[in-house]
Design a protein around this motif. Structure first.
Motif, mmCIF file in Angstrom:
data_model
loop_
_atom_site.group_PDB
_atom_site.id
_atom_site.type_symbol
_atom_site.label_atom_id
_atom_site.label_comp_id
_atom_site.label_asym_id
_atom_site.label_seq_id
_atom_site.Cartn_x
_atom_site.Cartn_y
_atom_site.Cartn_z
ATOM 1 N N ALA A 803 3.307 -10.456 22.813
ATOM 2 C CA ALA A 803 2.710 -9.942 22.339
ATOM 3 C C ALA A 803 1.691 -11.138 21.824
ATOM 4 C CB ALA A 803 4.051 -9.315 20.716
ATOM 5 N N LEU A 804 0.467 -9.116 21.355
ATOM 6 C CA LEU A 804 -0.704 -9.822 21.070
ATOM 7 C C LEU A 804 -0.590 -9.501 19.480
ATOM 8 C CD1 LEU A 804 -3.000 -9.670 23.817
ATOM 9 C CD2 LEU A 804 -2.571 -11.685 22.754
ATOM 10 N N ILE A 805 -2.017 -10.093 18.511
ATOM 11 C CA ILE A 805 -1.883 -9.612 16.994
ATOM 12 C C ILE A 805 -2.124 -8.675 17.017
ATOM 13 C CG2 ILE A 805 -4.128 -10.250 16.784
ATOM 14 C CD1 ILE A 805 -0.708 -10.569 14.615
ATOM 15 N N TRP A 806 -2.488 -7.435 17.394
ATOM 16 C CA TRP A 806 -3.102 -5.569 16.898
ATOM 17 C C TRP A 806 -1.430 -5.220 18.059
ATOM 18 C CZ3 TRP A 806 -1.799 -2.659 21.456
ATOM 19 C CH2 TRP A 806 -1.133 -3.060 22.307
ATOM 20 N N GLU A 807 -0.447 -5.734 18.832
ATOM 21 C CA GLU A 807 0.687 -4.786 19.142
ATOM 22 C C GLU A 807 1.259 -5.057 17.613
ATOM 23 O OE1 GLU A 807 1.745 -5.217 23.481
ATOM 24 O OE2 GLU A 807 0.704 -7.251 22.719
ATOM 25 N N SER A 808 1.223 -6.298 16.977
ATOM 26 C CA SER A 808 2.144 -6.183 15.692
ATOM 27 C C SER A 808 1.345 -5.390 15.251
ATOM 28 C CB SER A 808 2.276 -7.483 15.118
ATOM 29 O OG SER A 808 2.884 -8.975 16.026
ATOM 30 N N GLN A 809 0.061 -5.246 14.852
ATOM 31 C CA GLN A 809 -0.198 -3.856 14.366
ATOM 32 C C GLN A 809 0.177 -2.999 14.354
ATOM 33 O OE1 GLN A 809 -4.581 -4.510 13.712
ATOM 34 N NE2 GLN A 809 -5.133 -3.354 12.348
ATOM 35 N N ALA A 810 0.062 -2.261 15.080
ATOM 36 C CA ALA A 810 0.543 -1.347 16.136
ATOM 37 C C ALA A 810 2.341 -0.931 16.084
ATOM 38 C CB ALA A 810 0.536 -1.142 17.708
ATOM 39 N N LEU A 811 2.746 -1.864 15.655
ATOM 40 C CA LEU A 811 4.160 -1.651 15.619
ATOM 41 C C LEU A 811 4.379 -1.499 14.071
ATOM 42 C CD1 LEU A 811 5.685 -3.933 17.520
ATOM 43 C CD2 LEU A 811 6.138 -1.836 17.724
ATOM 44 N N LEU A 812 3.923 -1.718 13.527
ATOM 45 C CA LEU A 812 3.458 -1.407 11.425
ATOM 46 C C LEU A 812 4.066 0.288 11.336
ATOM 47 C CD1 LEU A 812 0.769 -2.924 10.423
ATOM 48 C CD2 LEU A 812 3.042 -3.687 9.810
ATOM 49 N N ARG A 813 3.270 1.113 12.567
ATOM 50 C CA ARG A 813 3.888 2.459 12.406
ATOM 51 C C ARG A 813 4.700 2.925 12.930
ATOM 52 N NH1 ARG A 813 -1.793 5.123 11.185
ATOM 53 N NH2 ARG A 813 -1.172 5.746 10.114
ATOM 54 N N ALA A 814 5.646 1.690 13.833
ATOM 55 C CA ALA A 814 6.837 3.018 14.754
ATOM 56 C C ALA A 814 8.046 3.090 14.197
ATOM 57 C CB ALA A 814 7.279 1.699 15.366
#
Length: 997
Positions: A803-814
């Motif tokens: 996982a890259l940091i942008w994926e962690s960021q995207a998961l904020l709205r999951a």
């Protein structure tokens, strides 16, 4: 009745019978020495009883008699008893006007002005009034002479010798004579200034229209030219000094009171402009800078004093500009906006008593008549009158207004003006408020000839006439449009097709001919349907004209009516439920999306008539209905068609509610909770799309496996979907996750899950005219090159290792949106440590997020787009706000529970509450995010397709402005405001995001 000792019971009874409300005080006054010789004369008592206020008339008479010198006192009393005309006039004035009673007490000999009863005395003009003011050599003598002339007008008025229109004309003529006398006094005081210039005084407003009140500002404009051989630089200052002196003479208050204020604020640039201009300066301003209302005001311009040739030149020069005003952009909208502004300035506690400015008041009649004059006066010079009643008569004679309607409004206007006159006459004060006190209402009613129950009769008549006037805009402006396309009864006025086209064009219809065809199709014939349409259409036309696209509104109404015209409830709903008709007009003329949805399901009109109909349904309710529809369907495609029908109806419900709240509210945008409006739309669309996916999932499963899929399956909403922030044109960002059921192999479970995803996407992509629901799974691990669906174990392995940091960021709205609820919760438990890392973010991760944001700004902005107006990627837009908030969530979400939310505004509020961002900066970001979201929603509503920037088409841009709360003609203000708000947000973002440690 108990008789007080010493009181004559018969006199007391007679006084009561003659209308005295305080017989005891009246008896005492009659016993005074001043009236001793006439107190028993029945003629005097009867004459007092005929006045508006017998008690006031008697008190004032005693004062006047006592003020007379002894040798003249008896002459007055003898004349009063023997000369009925004088008796009726003098007592009539004393019973109606306390102020004129005060004047006669100070100047008792002025009663002689009421003695003569010659023909010329009945209808004097300016020349007669000038003779009446001839002895005025200074401001005080002018005030005295003016009141003496006013006394004679009031006497004719209260005795019924002249009607309300003649009274207003005489008051205007007296004002003209007074302005001339005041200018002469000013010239005498400063002969040097008088020699340098030619000055003309132009009357405006009611004075210019020959319809002045007893007490009113006299609106004027001054125009000047140099005298022969004089430089303009010397003449204009001299003229300004003369004009200012003249104004002071009329406006100043002394022991003799005041005449009236002279108001020059209708001049170019208003109170900020020079008091006096040359003719060429006036013309230059009007040709370049003047607003629509200024031409409307000039409709009544009339030279009244000073140089008559210069005054005539002025009116001749500006007149063509007045009659071209209707050709200006947004003409009708400007006039209507000005009327709305007037109403908005009335204090709430006064609006029901406001005779002039309130709903159903005098200004309603005047505005509508002036609007019709300006529209049709371009081609019909018979309408070029400054008088409201004369113009109304000309409009009826020209067929622009029905004769019966014109007669009703003439009657209503005269009654309301008569009320206004008598209210002002009492104390000669400038007021338009109907009094509240019983005594004042009684005097007012009696002054208008009401005797049996003056207060009740007055209130009934006032409400009746005000009710007539409330329908004035419909009656005077819109109903004749139907007459132009309908078969009228013999003798009725008919607006020609050409005149109807002119009026429609002025209202903002781009294709008047097509509009007339629609009107004819809707209203012609003798059917009940046509009759109801003829009742509805005048009101609907007004609402359509108040929109950015009247043509679309009328066309949409015709289409809906064609589809539902034979349905019994449709027209009955619009006729009987006032809100339904207005709501429908707003929805049909607000853009393409809502009408397109409605025309595919016209029966949804019923939603607009139900007070609860515009409330969004809960996700649970929607899912129940959707799953029930799927269960009844014969196959997967039929099931999804049924689901789409529900989505269409509910999307219409949401768009209609949004439009009606945005366009129809009486609150200004500043007074509304715009964030709540945005949240309501975002939640409603997100819930609706979640229910739609649930239906598509159930249909895909049933088609092959019946009730149970071999693997547990869940849909996770991402981006705006997971954040409950979907707009009308947003894609549905999702992830798919599955877990094999017990006894099912991984291979079988994977095949089933992939089959379900493929079938869901196929079903939702079947051709349809409905707004598409596009599923976007590109945020999944490995993006487009990765598997469409994974197990929990596979997601966990990927996120732990790759996982890259942008994926962690995207998961904020999951957030789970459909399918197996327990599996959805398990997925959330899996990703929480990733999106809310216990140790926060290291410097490398922060730098990487900043780098990604900068790269997105440089690479993803569409070529040619204005970065200051792009709602998603532009300066201070959605991306700026969201990345700023998400960085705070990643850094502090583990220790601040409030930050663990998928919603941007909630997270921003939590960050503020936790002290991570100052309240002022949080408010700046929130305001920009709400505005950018509303812009995207507005574009979709107006154009019927998504967009991230303002439309270039002027009509579409105006429609977006209306949704955002801007009047037509103010799209420049809208763009300026957007740039200002987002510029401030960008400044906060740069400090908090790029500058954050």
């Amino acid at each position: 009745m108990t008789t007080v000792p010493g009181r004559s019971s018969s006199t007391f009874t007679r006084l009561l019978r003659h209308g005295f409300t305080d017989p005891s005080a009246a008896e005492r006054l009659l016993e005074l020495g001043a009236l001793s010789s006439v107190r028993s004369d029945p003629v005097l008592l009867e004459a007092l009883g005929a006045t508006a206020d017998p008690d006031l008339a008697l008190r004032s008479l005693v004062r006047v008699v006592e003020a007379e010198e002894a040798d003249e006192r008896q002459r007055l009393l003898d004349t009063l008893v023997t000369a009925k005309p004088l008796r009726d006039r003098l007592l009539g004035v004393l019973g109606a006007s306390e102020a004129l009673g005060d004047h006669l007490a100070r100047h008792p000999r002025d009663w002689r002005a009421l003695v003569t009863y010659e023909a010329t005395d009945l209808h004097p003009g300016v020349a007669e009034f000038e003779r009446g003011l001839a002895d005025a050599v200074d401001p005080d003598t002018l005030r005295i002479s003016y009141r003496r002339c006013l006394l004679a007008i009031a006497a004719r008025d209260v005795c019924g010798t002249i009607d309300v229109a003649e009274t207003a004309a005489e008051l205007a003529d007296l004002a003209t004579a007074t302005l001339r006398a005041a200018l002469a006094i000013a010239r005498t005081a400063t002969p040097a200034d008088a020699a340098l210039c030619r000055v003309a005084v132009i009357a405006m407003g009611k004075c210019g229209g020959h319809e002045l009140n007893y007490v009113s500002d006299v609106d004027v404009i001054f125009v000047a030219e140099p005298a022969d051989g004089v430089e303009e630089s010397m003449a204009v200052p001299a003229a300004t000094r003369l004009a200012a002196h003249m104004m002071r003479i009329c406006s100043d208050t002394t022991g003799e009171g005041t005449i009236w204020p002279v108001d020059a604020n209708l001049r170019p640039e208003g109170r900020n402009g020079p008091l006096v201009r040359t003719l060429s300066s006036h013309l230059a301003y009007y040709q370049r800078w003047a607003k629509t209302w200024e031409f409307q005001a000039l409709l009544k311009a009339r030279p009244v004093a000073g140089d008559p040739e210069l005054g005539a030149e002025y009116v001749e020069a500006v007149s063509p500009l007045v009659w071209q005003a209707a050709e200006r952009d947004n003409f009708v909208a400007d006039v209507q906006k000005m009327r709305r502004r007037v109403v908005e300035t009335i204090p709430v506690d006064r609006v029901d008593r406001e005779l002039k400015l309130g709903p159903g008041g005098l200004r309603d009649v005047e505005f509508a008549v002036q609007l019709l004059q300006l529209v049709h006066g371009r081609s019909d010079a018979s309408l070029h009158s400054g008088s409201t009643l004369e113009a109304l008569r000309a409009l009826a004679e020209g067929g622009y207004v029905g004769r019966v309607d014109a007669a009703h409004f003439d009657e209503a206007y005269r009654f309301l003006r008569a009320m206004e006159h008598r209210i002002q006459l009492y104390r000669l004060r400038r007021t338009h408020l109907v009094p509240e006190g019983e005594a004042d209402l009684r005097r007012l009613g009696r002054s208008l000839g009401m005797r049996t129950d003056p207060v009740a009769e007055l209130n009934k008549a006032w409400k009746r006439h005000a009710s007539v006037v409330r329908r004035l805009h419909e009656k005077l402006f819109y109903r004749p449009l139907l007459d132009a396309v309908a078969q009228l009864a013999p003798g009725e006025s008919r607006l020609s097709a050409k005149a109807a086209g002119i009026r429609l064009e002025a209202l903002g219809y781009a294709d008047p001919a097509a509009a007339l065809r629609h009107l004819e199709a809707l209203s012609s014939g003798v059917s009940r349907k046509a009759a109801i349409q003829r009742t509805l259409l005048p009101v609907l036309l007004g609402w359509f004209a108040d929109s950015a696209d009247p043509d679309a509104g009328l066309l949409g109404f015709r289409k809906v009516s064609d589809a539902l015209g034979k349905t019994p409830w449709y027209l009955r709903l619009l006729r009987d439920e006032g809100a339904a008709a207005e709501n429908l007009a707003r929805v049909l003329s607000a853009g393409r999306l809502a009408p397109d949805l409605l025309l595919r399901a016209p029966e949804a009109v019923a939603i607009l008539g139900d007070p609860e109909g515009l409330k969004p349904r809960t996700r649970e309710h929607l899912e129940q209905e959707v799953l029930a529809a799927v269960g009844r369907a014969d196959g997967a495609e039929s099931a999804v068609a049924a689901v789409r029908g529900i989505r269409r109806r509910e999307l219409f419900r949401t768009t209609a509610a949004d439009i009606i709240r945005s366009y129809g509210t009486e609150e200004s945008p500043a007074e509304q909770d715009l964030g709540a409006l945005v949240d309501r739309v975002g939640s409603a669309v997100s819930d609706l799309n979640a229910a739609t996916l649930s239906g598509a999932l159930r249909a895909a499963v049933r088609e092959r496996w019946g009730d149970t899929l071999p693997t547990r399956f869940a849909v996770i909403g991402m981006g705006r979907f997971g954040g409950h922030e979907l707009g009308y044109g947003s894609d549905a960002d999702v992830l798919f996750v599955h877990e094999p059921r017990e006894g099912v192999s991984d291979q079988e479970a994977s095949r089933a899950a992939n089959t379900v995803v493929s079938e869901m996407r196929r079903l939702l992509q079947l051709p349809t005219a409905d707004p598409p629901l596009l599923i976007d799974a590109d945020l999944r691990p490995e993006g487009k090159s990765g598997p469409m669906v994974r197990t929990l174990k596979s997601y966990g392995a990927y996120y732990r290792r790759w996982a890259l940091i942008w994926e962690s960021q995207a998961l904020l709205r999951a957030e789970p949106v459909a399918g197996d609820e327990e599996l959805g919760r398990e997925f959330i438990d899996l990703i929480d440590p990733l999106r809310y890392p216990m140790e926060g973010l290291g410097d490398d991760a922060v730098r990487e997020i900043r780098r990604l944001k900068a790269r997105m700004e440089s690479e993803r902005m569409p070529r040619g787009a204005d970065p200051t107006l792009h709602a998603k990627l532009g300066r201070g837009g959605l991306s700026d706000v969201e990345w700023t908030v998400q960085l705070m969530q990643l850094q502090h979400g583990w220790v601040e529970p409030g930050l663990r939310t998928t919603r941007t505004r909630e997270a921003l509020a939590a960050a503020c509450a936790a002290g991570l961002i100052p309240a002022e900066e949080a408010q700046t970001l929130d305001e920009a995010w709400v505005l950018a979201t509303r812009v995207r929603n507005a574009v979709m509503l107006v154009r019927g397709r998504p967009g991230d920037t303002f439309p270039s088409n002027p009509r579409e841009l105006t429609a977006v402005g209306r949704y955002l709360g801007y009047e037509p003609g103010h799209v420049g203000d809208m763009l300026d405001d957007y740039r200002r708000i987002t510029r401030r947000a960008r400044a906060v973002m740069e400090e908090r995001f790029y500058g954050a440690v």
